[in-house]
Design a protein around this motif. Sequence first.
Motif, PDB file in Angstrom:
ATOM      1  N   GLY A 227       0.806  -1.208   0.000  1.00 26.25           N
ATOM      2  CA  GLY A 227       0.000   0.000   0.000  1.00 26.25           C
ATOM      3  C   GLY A 227       0.839   1.256   0.000  1.00 26.25           C
ATOM      4  N   ARG A 230       2.671   1.552  -3.520  1.00 25.72           N
ATOM      5  CA  ARG A 230       1.765   1.932  -4.611  1.00 25.72           C
ATOM      6  C   ARG A 230       1.108   3.288  -4.369  1.00 25.72           C
ATOM      7  NH1 ARG A 230       3.144  -0.034  -8.873  1.00 25.72           N
ATOM      8  NH2 ARG A 230       1.124   0.623  -9.711  1.00 25.72           N
ATOM      9  N   ILE A 232      -1.116   4.017  -2.118  1.00 27.46           N
ATOM     10  CA  ILE A 232      -2.513   3.908  -1.688  1.00 27.46           C
ATOM     11  C   ILE A 232      -2.703   4.604  -0.349  1.00 27.46           C
ATOM     12  CG2 ILE A 232      -4.347   2.288  -1.033  1.00 27.46           C
ATOM     13  CD1 ILE A 232      -3.034   0.258  -2.947  1.00 27.46           C
TER      14      ILE A 232
END
Length: 425
Positions: A227, A230, A232
């Motif tokens: 996460g 990336r 996120i």
Amino acid sequence: MNIFFTGGLGLLLVIGLPVAFTLSLLAVAGMYFFNGGTFAFAQIPIISYKSLDDFSLTALPMYVLMSQVLVVSGVGRDLYEMASRWFRHLPGGLAIATLFCCTIFSAISGSSVATAVTVGAVALPEMVRRGYDKRHVLGLLAAGGTLGILIPPSIPMIIYGSVTGESVGKLFIAGIVPGIVLTLAFMIFSSYQTRHIKDAPASWGERLEASKKAIWGLLLPIIIIGGIYRGIFTPTEAAAVGVVLSFLIAIFIYKNMTMKLLREILVSTVKTNAMILFIIVGAMLLGYILTILQIPQTIVNFATSQDISPWIIFILINIVLLILGMFLETVSILVITLPILYPIIIALGFDPIWFAIIMVINMELALISPPVGLNLFVLKGLDKENTISEIVKGVVPYAAIMVVFMIILSIFPEIATGLIHNKIK
């Protein structure tokens, strides 16, 4: 003035005063004698508040809490069982399995002590029962536990980012490849040392059964690190997600969370975080008076004005960190040295993210360096029959591997910085 602070620091630590209070007392004395007497004390609450008013520090208590929940939930036990079934048929298979388990648990706890305790409690009796030399097992567990501060999430990296202003997300990503490489080096050495021991391979059914039980422990690092990588969520948001998931795992998967256990976890988390934050406040107070006296600037000017290679200064820095690691724990070393070392590293033209990984590996060495190496005492607690000296003998080869890896990382800094392509806030 340098003698005043250095001598005072050494004296107070020798008599056993906690590091946080040592730093604070030196700061107060410095304010009184060198910065206007009692009038300077008005800066204490201001500096204390500013030192903790850092959003990146928000992740610290959450990662500690997540670590505490996972330690008691049984995740470590299932991870070890899964790893042992997949690797035990190889030469030194249980040693490989133990280090694999240390790697995964490091990636979901961020704590060296939690990794050493959790994996050690399961692996030590099992490996000794299977014929592994106890000294080697203790050394392997002590070294494997140190991976908890290199493989993200890492509490020392959060502190490094807080003190220096560097991106915690980038620091986490920079630790991935070095953590994997160092783990593989440990595995290769340990497998060679125990190559005479092989166990019967587990059936595919047994492997799949163990993998099914350990799936939640395997998913956590993928969610947290994936996460962050990336984009996120931020490292702080990742910590919050990790805490929620760890509680869900403990409550609904392992079903062992009680109100009494919850209270113990929360109290332990508060104590750990209070200790760390007190040290940070004390270091920032001392850093303030050192800055007023221009001691860091003087040291930076001296280091950069010398007609010697920056690498000589870099080597001297590592020697100092190694010596400090013999007597202080990791948080104390970071908050004491970073206000001085970070400007030197920048002035010499070194990459601060790369240096963070170098410094964390130094902190790994501190965890297994006598007389104060924390992991040595953790393993001593798990096996009271062996002396600290026996554990040290077992851990020496792994310490040598760390030193060699630091040299390689110094020659090829891309090992740490290569993954940092995405913009991580």
